[in-house]
Design a protein around this motif. Sequence first.
Motif, PDB file in Angstrom:
ATOM      1  N   TYR A 132       0.816  -1.217   0.000  1.00 48.37           N
ATOM      2  CA  TYR A 132       0.000   0.000   0.000  1.00 48.37           C
ATOM      3  C   TYR A 132       0.847   1.262   0.000  1.00 48.37           C
ATOM      4  O   TYR A 132       0.335   2.348  -0.295  1.00 48.37           O
ATOM      5  N   GLY A 133       2.129   1.113   0.321  1.00 43.19           N
ATOM      6  CA  GLY A 133       3.023   2.269   0.283  1.00 43.19           C
ATOM      7  C   GLY A 133       3.081   2.886  -1.103  1.00 43.19           C
ATOM      8  O   GLY A 133       3.083   4.113  -1.252  1.00 43.19           O
ATOM      9  N   LYS A 134       3.115   2.053  -2.128  1.00 46.61           N
ATOM     10  CA  LYS A 134       3.153   2.546  -3.498  1.00 46.61           C
ATOM     11  C   LYS A 134       1.878   3.312  -3.834  1.00 46.61           C
ATOM     12  O   LYS A 134       1.931   4.355  -4.506  1.00 46.61           O
ATOM     13  N   ARG A 135       0.745   2.836  -3.348  1.00 52.72           N
ATOM     14  CA  ARG A 135      -0.508   3.534  -3.604  1.00 52.72           C
ATOM     15  C   ARG A 135      -0.542   4.888  -2.906  1.00 52.72           C
ATOM     16  O   ARG A 135      -1.060   5.871  -3.450  1.00 52.72           O
ATOM     17  N   ILE A 136       0.003   4.927  -1.700  1.00 51.46           N
ATOM     18  CA  ILE A 136       0.066   6.199  -0.970  1.00 51.46           C
ATOM     19  C   ILE A 136       0.976   7.180  -1.691  1.00 51.46           C
ATOM     20  O   ILE A 136       0.670   8.371  -1.813  1.00 51.46           O
ATOM     21  N   ILE A 137       2.094   6.675  -2.220  1.00 52.46           N
ATOM     22  CA  ILE A 137       3.017   7.534  -2.973  1.00 52.46           C
ATOM     23  C   ILE A 137       2.330   8.100  -4.216  1.00 52.46           C
ATOM     24  O   ILE A 137       2.449   9.289  -4.527  1.00 52.46           O
ATOM     25  N   ASN A 138       1.603   7.230  -4.923  1.00 52.65           N
ATOM     26  CA  ASN A 138       0.873   7.693  -6.119  1.00 52.65           C
ATOM     27  C   ASN A 138      -0.176   8.746  -5.755  1.00 52.65           C
ATOM     28  O   ASN A 138      -0.374   9.714  -6.491  1.00 52.65           O
ATOM     29  N   TYR A 139      -0.834   8.551  -4.620  1.00 50.42           N
ATOM     30  CA  TYR A 139      -1.829   9.521  -4.159  1.00 50.42           C
ATOM     31  C   TYR A 139      -1.168  10.870  -3.853  1.00 50.42           C
ATOM     32  O   TYR A 139      -1.680  11.934  -4.227  1.00 50.42           O
ATOM     33  N   LEU A 198      24.447  21.211  -3.127  1.00 47.88           N
ATOM     34  CA  LEU A 198      24.809  19.811  -2.996  1.00 47.88           C
ATOM     35  C   LEU A 198      24.555  19.071  -4.300  1.00 47.88           C
ATOM     36  O   LEU A 198      23.579  19.339  -5.002  1.00 47.88           O
ATOM     37  N   GLU A 199      25.431  18.127  -4.595  1.00 49.59           N
ATOM     38  CA  GLU A 199      25.320  17.367  -5.846  1.00 49.59           C
ATOM     39  C   GLU A 199      24.038  16.537  -5.851  1.00 49.59           C
ATOM     40  O   GLU A 199      23.707  15.865  -4.879  1.00 49.59           O
ATOM     41  N   GLY A 200      23.317  16.566  -6.959  1.00 54.27           N
ATOM     42  CA  GLY A 200      22.099  15.774  -7.127  1.00 54.27           C
ATOM     43  C   GLY A 200      20.889  16.336  -6.419  1.00 54.27           C
ATOM     44  O   GLY A 200      19.817  15.724  -6.419  1.00 54.27           O
ATOM     45  N   GLN A 201      21.047  17.516  -5.825  1.00 51.75           N
ATOM     46  CA  GLN A 201      19.954  18.086  -5.055  1.00 51.75           C
ATOM     47  C   GLN A 201      18.778  18.507  -5.927  1.00 51.75           C
ATOM     48  O   GLN A 201      17.613  18.316  -5.566  1.00 51.75           O
ATOM     49  N   ALA A 202      19.072  19.063  -7.088  1.00 51.91           N
ATOM     50  CA  ALA A 202      18.011  19.564  -7.968  1.00 51.91           C
ATOM     51  C   ALA A 202      17.071  18.443  -8.411  1.00 51.91           C
ATOM     52  O   ALA A 202      15.872  18.657  -8.607  1.00 51.91           O
ATOM     53  N   GLN A 203      17.624  17.223  -8.581  1.00 53.66           N
ATOM     54  CA  GLN A 203      16.808  16.098  -9.037  1.00 53.66           C
ATOM     55  C   GLN A 203      15.765  15.673  -8.003  1.00 53.66           C
ATOM     56  O   GLN A 203      14.802  14.975  -8.325  1.00 53.66           O
ATOM     57  N   LYS A 204      15.954  16.070  -6.747  1.00 54.53           N
ATOM     58  CA  LYS A 204      15.028  15.669  -5.689  1.00 54.53           C
ATOM     59  C   LYS A 204      13.775  16.538  -5.649  1.00 54.53           C
ATOM     60  O   LYS A 204      12.789  16.173  -5.003  1.00 54.53           O
ATOM     61  N   ALA A 205      13.831  17.682  -6.282  1.00 49.15           N
ATOM     62  CA  ALA A 205      12.686  18.595  -6.264  1.00 49.15           C
ATOM     63  C   ALA A 205      11.450  17.903  -6.843  1.00 49.15           C
ATOM     64  O   ALA A 205      11.516  17.246  -7.890  1.00 49.15           O
ATOM     65  N   GLY A 206      10.343  18.034  -6.156  1.00 53.47           N
ATOM     66  CA  GLY A 206       9.094  17.441  -6.621  1.00 53.47           C
ATOM     67  C   GLY A 206       8.856  16.032  -6.127  1.00 53.47           C
ATOM     68  O   GLY A 206       7.763  15.485  -6.326  1.00 53.47           O
ATOM     69  N   THR A 207       9.840  15.413  -5.458  1.00 56.61           N
ATOM     70  CA  THR A 207       9.644  14.075  -4.898  1.00 56.61           C
ATOM     71  C   THR A 207       8.585  14.145  -3.800  1.00 56.61           C
ATOM     72  O   THR A 207       8.643  15.026  -2.944  1.00 56.61           O
ATOM     73  N   PRO A 208       7.606  13.240  -3.814  1.00 56.52           N
ATOM     74  CA  PRO A 208       6.550  13.297  -2.790  1.00 56.52           C
ATOM     75  C   PRO A 208       7.108  13.234  -1.381  1.00 56.52           C
ATOM     76  O   PRO A 208       8.056  12.479  -1.106  1.00 56.52           O
ATOM     77  N   THR A 209       6.548  14.046  -0.498  1.00 58.74           N
ATOM     78  CA  THR A 209       6.941  14.011   0.904  1.00 58.74           C
ATOM     79  C   THR A 209       5.724  13.614   1.750  1.00 58.74           C
ATOM     80  O   THR A 209       4.721  13.165   1.196  1.00 58.74           O
ATOM     81  N   MET A 210       5.814  13.736   3.045  1.00 60.53           N
ATOM     82  CA  MET A 210       4.784  13.270   3.982  1.00 60.53           C
ATOM     83  C   MET A 210       4.654  11.751   3.937  1.00 60.53           C
ATOM     84  O   MET A 210       3.627  11.188   4.334  1.00 60.53           O
ATOM     85  N   GLY A 211       5.687  11.061   3.454  1.00 64.31           N
ATOM     86  CA  GLY A 211       5.658   9.602   3.402  1.00 64.31           C
ATOM     87  C   GLY A 211       5.671   8.953   4.770  1.00 64.31           C
ATOM     88  O   GLY A 211       5.481   7.735   4.882  1.00 64.31           O
ATOM     89  N   GLY A 212       5.882   9.765   5.813  1.00 67.77           N
ATOM     90  CA  GLY A 212       5.793   9.221   7.168  1.00 67.77           C
ATOM     91  C   GLY A 212       4.432   8.620   7.464  1.00 67.77           C
ATOM     92  O   GLY A 212       4.299   7.796   8.383  1.00 67.77           O
ATOM     93  N   VAL A 213       3.429   9.000   6.678  1.00 62.56           N
ATOM     94  CA  VAL A 213       2.094   8.404   6.812  1.00 62.56           C
ATOM     95  C   VAL A 213       2.176   6.892   6.608  1.00 62.56           C
ATOM     96  O   VAL A 213       1.469   6.119   7.273  1.00 62.56           O
ATOM     97  N   ILE A 214       3.041   6.451   5.707  1.00 61.12           N
ATOM     98  CA  ILE A 214       3.226   5.015   5.462  1.00 61.12           C
ATOM     99  C   ILE A 214       3.725   4.334   6.731  1.00 61.12           C
ATOM    100  O   ILE A 214       3.245   3.251   7.114  1.00 61.12           O
TER     101      ILE A 214
END
Length: 410
Positions: A42-49, A64-80
């Motif tokens: 269900y973690g994947k479904r929560i991520i999609n939501y 920091l190197e690779g930092q720009a690529q992280k922008a837009g990654t879903p957060t609040m995953g602690g719900v999982i």
Amino acid sequence: MLYYLFQYLESEFQMPGASLFGFITFRSALAFVFSLGFSTIYGKRIINYLQRKQVGESVRDLGLEGQAQKAGTPTMGGVIIILGTLIPALLLCQLDNIYVIMLLITTVWMGCIGFTDDYIKIFKKDKGGLKGWFKVIGQVGLGLIIGAIMFFNEDVTIKEELVNPVNSQELITQNSLAEFGPAVHSTKTTIPFVKENEFDYESLVTWIDPDLAPFAWLIFIPIVIFIVTAVSNGANLTDGIDGLAAGTSAIVVVTLALFAWISGNIVFADYLNVMYIPNSGEMVVFITAFAGALVGFLWYNTFPAQVFMGDTGSLTIGGVIAVLAIATRKELLIPILCGVFIMENLSVVMQVSWFKYTRQKFGEGRRIFLMSPLHHHYQKRGFHESKIVVRFWIVGILLAIISIVTLKVR
């Protein structure tokens, strides 16, 4: 709930296999499997939501190197992590157990604080999130609740080995269990690496006057508040690169599960000569659910992360670890067991303090680290974040082994 259902089926109908739910080890294994299955499936479904709701991370430019690529990654995953813990815990734990109640309160309480912080950051477009004072008030509030329960609740007890008053020897014969006295309410805790390794918080006031023992809460509760606040902030600071906080925390909670199991089992408590804490073994069921949720979350949080836990997860993790350490009377082990959190915390304190001091003294602020918290220092030095994470995990494992060794090395 399943625990009570199968207990009823066993007592009324002698249903085959129902008695298995009476064993902590069986329910713990089941809790881990349930939690891991939920958080991965269900973690994947929560991520999609979260993606559909555009709950994306807003990344500050820290160079920091690779930092720009992280922008837009879903957060609040602690719900999982929270759901992956609460669902198996509610199904499999004894819900009238005071230690389980404390852990459930902690999970919901800290989860709400972290969720509010993330919500303000994302939906209110305020990068500062929840004001620092409100966050601290929430942490202090939880510490106050846990401290009050530990000090005043009559179900929080220990049993001590009986001692012969004539020769001060334990009443024990060869190949037999030591005799334990009745369950008593106590503020004793464990000091690592010390032979007589028990310390009573009451002694901090009774040395003045023995009649002051009932007022020991004036010292005990502030200590609990400090521990809860420090550990939750440490976990929050550690959550800076993919997989670091979740992996490190999983190592810590598995170690605490071992302590809870030993302390709650009269045979092992006697064999290892550690404090016997009645009913504390039930925490193992909750801890294994929590560990399963962390491992399941780690499936999606390892580099490159598909989701970030946000403060929803990191504050919850820190709060749960702090309460587990306090409940198992191992809070004085936190500097060792949670050494990674402590290093991250100290690196920020040292960096800020030295910068302010040198700015005042020399007119220009100077830094100890290239960047704090500590994991960013190594990123600045050119280490890939996966290498940093694995090495921090190794350090966490070594610290966990040292913590376990304290059971016998005194």
